[in-house]
Motif scaffolding. Structure first.
Motif, short mmCIF file in Angstrom:
data_model
loop_
_atom_site.label_atom_id
_atom_site.label_comp_id
_atom_site.label_asym_id
_atom_site.label_seq_id
_atom_site.Cartn_x
_atom_site.Cartn_y
_atom_site.Cartn_z
N LYS A 160 0.76 -1.23 0.00
CA LYS A 160 0.11 -0.05 0.06
C LYS A 160 0.95 1.23 -0.03
CE LYS A 160 -3.40 2.59 2.64
NZ LYS A 160 -4.09 2.58 3.84
N SER A 161 1.85 1.29 0.95
CA SER A 161 2.62 2.41 0.95
C SER A 161 3.60 2.54 -0.25
CB SER A 161 3.54 2.20 1.91
OG SER A 161 2.85 2.36 3.23
N VAL A 162 4.02 1.30 -0.92
CA VAL A 162 4.96 1.40 -1.82
C VAL A 162 4.31 2.04 -3.18
CG1 VAL A 162 5.98 -0.05 -3.66
CG2 VAL A 162 6.49 -0.45 -1.34
N GLN A 163 2.69 1.53 -3.31
CA GLN A 163 1.95 2.11 -4.45
C GLN A 163 1.68 3.63 -4.29
OE1 GLN A 163 -2.10 0.53 -4.69
NE2 GLN A 163 -1.88 0.52 -6.78
N THR A 164 1.49 4.09 -3.10
CA THR A 164 1.40 5.53 -2.66
C THR A 164 2.71 6.10 -3.07
OG1 THR A 164 -0.11 5.24 -0.71
CG2 THR A 164 1.26 7.19 -1.18
N LEU A 165 3.84 5.73 -2.92
CA LEU A 165 5.19 6.31 -3.59
C LEU A 165 5.34 6.49 -5.02
CD1 LEU A 165 7.60 4.95 -0.77
CD2 LEU A 165 6.89 7.21 -0.94
N LEU A 166 4.93 5.23 -5.50
CA LEU A 166 5.21 5.10 -7.16
C LEU A 166 4.10 5.98 -7.94
CD1 LEU A 166 6.19 1.63 -7.75
CD2 LEU A 166 7.68 3.68 -7.28
N LYS A 167 2.82 5.89 -7.30
CA LYS A 167 1.94 6.53 -7.90
C LYS A 167 1.57 8.07 -7.62
CE LYS A 167 -3.23 5.89 -9.24
NZ LYS A 167 -4.26 4.96 -9.15
N THR A 168 1.37 8.25 -6.18
CA THR A 168 1.27 9.54 -6.01
C THR A 168 2.27 10.46 -5.86
OG1 THR A 168 -0.61 8.94 -4.39
CG2 THR A 168 0.43 11.16 -3.91
N CYS A 169 3.26 10.07 -5.31
CA CYS A 169 4.58 10.78 -5.13
C CYS A 169 5.56 10.95 -6.54
CB CYS A 169 5.51 10.19 -4.10
SG CYS A 169 4.62 10.16 -2.56
N LEU A 170 5.71 9.84 -7.18
CA LEU A 170 6.71 9.55 -8.42
C LEU A 170 5.81 9.74 -9.61
CD1 LEU A 170 9.60 9.69 -8.45
CD2 LEU A 170 9.41 7.03 -8.77
N ASN A 171 4.55 9.45 -9.65
CA ASN A 171 3.68 9.78 -10.86
C ASN A 171 4.30 8.88 -12.13
OD1 ASN A 171 1.49 10.58 -12.14
ND2 ASN A 171 2.72 12.32 -13.16
N VAL A 172 4.58 7.58 -11.53
CA VAL A 172 5.07 6.55 -12.54
C VAL A 172 3.88 6.21 -13.39
CG1 VAL A 172 5.95 4.22 -13.06
CG2 VAL A 172 6.82 5.68 -11.19
N LYS A 173 4.45 6.32 -14.88
CA LYS A 173 3.37 5.87 -16.14
C LYS A 173 3.71 4.66 -16.66
CE LYS A 173 2.58 10.93 -16.90
NZ LYS A 173 3.58 11.49 -15.79
N ILE A 200 17.38 -5.55 -0.67
CA ILE A 200 16.87 -6.24 -1.87
C ILE A 200 15.30 -6.57 -1.60
CG2 ILE A 200 16.96 -8.65 -3.04
CD1 ILE A 200 19.93 -8.68 -2.21
N GLU A 201 14.87 -7.09 -0.45
CA GLU A 201 13.44 -7.43 -0.31
C GLU A 201 12.76 -6.35 -0.50
OE1 GLU A 201 12.72 -9.85 3.06
OE2 GLU A 201 13.77 -11.56 2.35
N ILE A 202 12.88 -5.03 0.05
CA ILE A 202 12.34 -4.01 -0.14
C ILE A 202 12.15 -3.69 -1.57
CG2 ILE A 202 12.12 -1.31 0.27
CD1 ILE A 202 13.46 -2.01 2.95
N GLY A 203 13.37 -3.74 -2.25
CA GLY A 203 13.37 -3.50 -3.93
C GLY A 203 12.33 -4.15 -4.70
N GLU A 204 12.34 -5.56 -4.28
CA GLU A 204 11.49 -6.59 -4.85
C GLU A 204 9.89 -6.20 -4.82
OE1 GLU A 204 12.61 -10.15 -2.88
OE2 GLU A 204 14.13 -10.60 -4.27
N VAL A 205 9.61 -5.64 -3.58
CA VAL A 205 8.10 -5.02 -3.45
C VAL A 205 7.98 -3.85 -4.41
CG1 VAL A 205 6.44 -4.10 -1.96
CG2 VAL A 205 8.17 -5.79 -1.10
N PHE A 206 8.99 -2.97 -4.31
CA PHE A 206 8.86 -1.83 -5.53
C PHE A 206 8.75 -2.36 -6.96
CE2 PHE A 206 10.20 1.02 -2.19
CZ PHE A 206 9.62 2.19 -2.44
N ALA A 207 9.54 -3.36 -7.11
CA ALA A 207 9.65 -3.70 -8.60
C ALA A 207 8.35 -4.36 -9.04
CB ALA A 207 10.83 -4.66 -8.78
N LEU A 208 7.69 -5.40 -8.08
CA LEU A 208 6.48 -5.82 -8.32
C LEU A 208 5.19 -4.83 -8.49
CD1 LEU A 208 4.92 -8.57 -8.21
CD2 LEU A 208 4.47 -8.45 -5.91
N GLU A 252 5.84 -3.03 -11.82
CA GLU A 252 5.61 -3.68 -13.18
C GLU A 252 4.13 -3.87 -13.32
OE1 GLU A 252 7.34 -7.52 -12.25
OE2 GLU A 252 9.29 -6.86 -12.78
N GLY A 253 3.34 -3.84 -12.02
CA GLY A 253 1.82 -4.02 -12.00
C GLY A 253 1.12 -2.60 -12.68
N MET A 254 2.08 -1.42 -12.72
CA MET A 254 1.68 -0.32 -13.00
C MET A 254 2.11 -0.09 -14.65
SD MET A 254 2.77 2.11 -9.78
CE MET A 254 2.23 3.52 -10.41
#
Length: 326
Positions: A11-24, A38-46, A49-51
């Motif tokens: 949930k927090s990772v999605q907020t960072l990528l979508k709201t904060c970083l505006n990844v398209k 590494i494990e934190i990075g894997e959550v960001f990667a997952l 990719e879903g975005m």
């Protein structure tokens, strides 16, 4: 258990990528990690990719301290990315690689001292746009100011000149090319004029890098640099950290920052929370590349105090940790 924790982290990772970083969809998203994260990075990667982003995750050995340069191959990848998330052991912010990536247009969220707790404790789940409005007001006051004074009930009495200096807001919103932010460290900052920081500071919040303070540390500034450090174990830790850089400029004041995250707490979710808590301020020493200072050093440290009273040209901006901006 790890899978359940990762689900809550998402949930927090999605907020960072979508709201904060505006990844398209289709953007090049670089996830920069080290062997501790590494494990934190894997959550960001997952989540990335879903975005629909084109995700590349790199893993390096941890650097030794804030401001160290990443390997050259990673520095080149940073310049080629549209957006970067860097959950790492030590900050890449005060590095030439980060500056070159920003100049190339990469949007960057950097998260030194990254740990799972910060994704679970609520400090990332704030209304970034609402806080941005407040941060922008504080930044405007700093932009127009000439003299700062900072006092606390413990005995802090600092003054500095900020005339002509630009405020550096870090709102967590990185939508423009080259923008950077280190959530949960939501803040605004300004670089004091070189050589003008004077007085006594009692650090009762935290030392970053380091830890939350158990006992106050007395620091004396003269002509913009630390000339003495007194106290117990936390003072010894600060002395050892600064001595390890073996460079005179790590003792120079390059930043006056104000924590602006209403959900951050000192001593809880890592060092980004230590300098982000609303009602605190910090003096940054060492490398001033991010804040418009001419001072360069091999590292950067932040000295955090609680419940300060801050005056800009004699007018109260914060009193005992409470903002006065209206």
């Amino acid at each position: 258990m790890k899978m359940i924790k990762k689900m809550f982290m998402m949930k927090s990772v999605q907020t960072l990528l979508k709201t904060c970083l505006n990844v398209k969809p289709g953007e090049n998203l670089l996830i920069l990690t080290d062997t501790n994260t590494i494990e934190i990075g894997e959550v960001f990667a997952l989540v990335g990719e879903g975005m629909g982003a084109e995700v590349v995750m790199t893993i390096m050995n941890p650097t030794t301290r804030h401001g160290d340069e990443p390997p050259r191959i990673i520095a080149e990848a940073m310049k080629a990315a549209d957006a970067i998330v860097a959950p790492t052991t030590f900050s890449i912010n005060h590095s030439t690689a980060r500056k070159e990536a920003s100049n190339a247009g990469a949007r960057l969220i950097f998260m030194p001292d990254a740990n799972e707790e910060v994704f679970l404790d609520g400090s990332l789940d704030i209304d970034y746009f609402a806080q941005k409005k407040i941060i922008d007001k504080v930044s405007a006051i700093l932009e127009e100011g000439e003299r700062l004074s900072i006092t606390t009930n413990l005995g802090t009495e600092l003054t500095m000149s900020i005339s002509g200096r630009h405020a550096v807001p870090q709102t967590g919103i990185c939508h423009e090319p080259g923008s950077i932010s280190p959530p949960p460290c939501i803040e605004t900052a300004v670089a004091p004029i070189e050589g003008t920081t004077e007085g006594v500071m009692y650090i009762d919040g935290a030392i970053v890098p380091g830890r939350a303070c158990e006992d106050p540390v007395k620091v004396v500034f003269r002509e913009g640099r630390i000339i003495s450090i007194e106290g117990k174990e936390d003072a010894d830790m600060l002395k050892e950290t600064l001595e390890s850089y073996n460079h005179p400029n790590v003792y120079c004041a390059v930043e006056m920052g104000i924590g602006m995250n209403p959900k951050a707490k000192i001593g809880r979710g890592g060092q980004l929370e230590d300098e982000a808590e609303l009602g605190t301020m910090h003096i940054g020493i060492g490398n001033g590349i991010t804040f418009g200072s001419s001072i360069r050093a091999p590292g950067h440290c932040d000295l955090v105090i609680r419940k300060p009273t801050i005056k800009v040209d004699g007018k109260i901006l914060m009193k005992d940790g409470e903002l006065y901006i209206d």
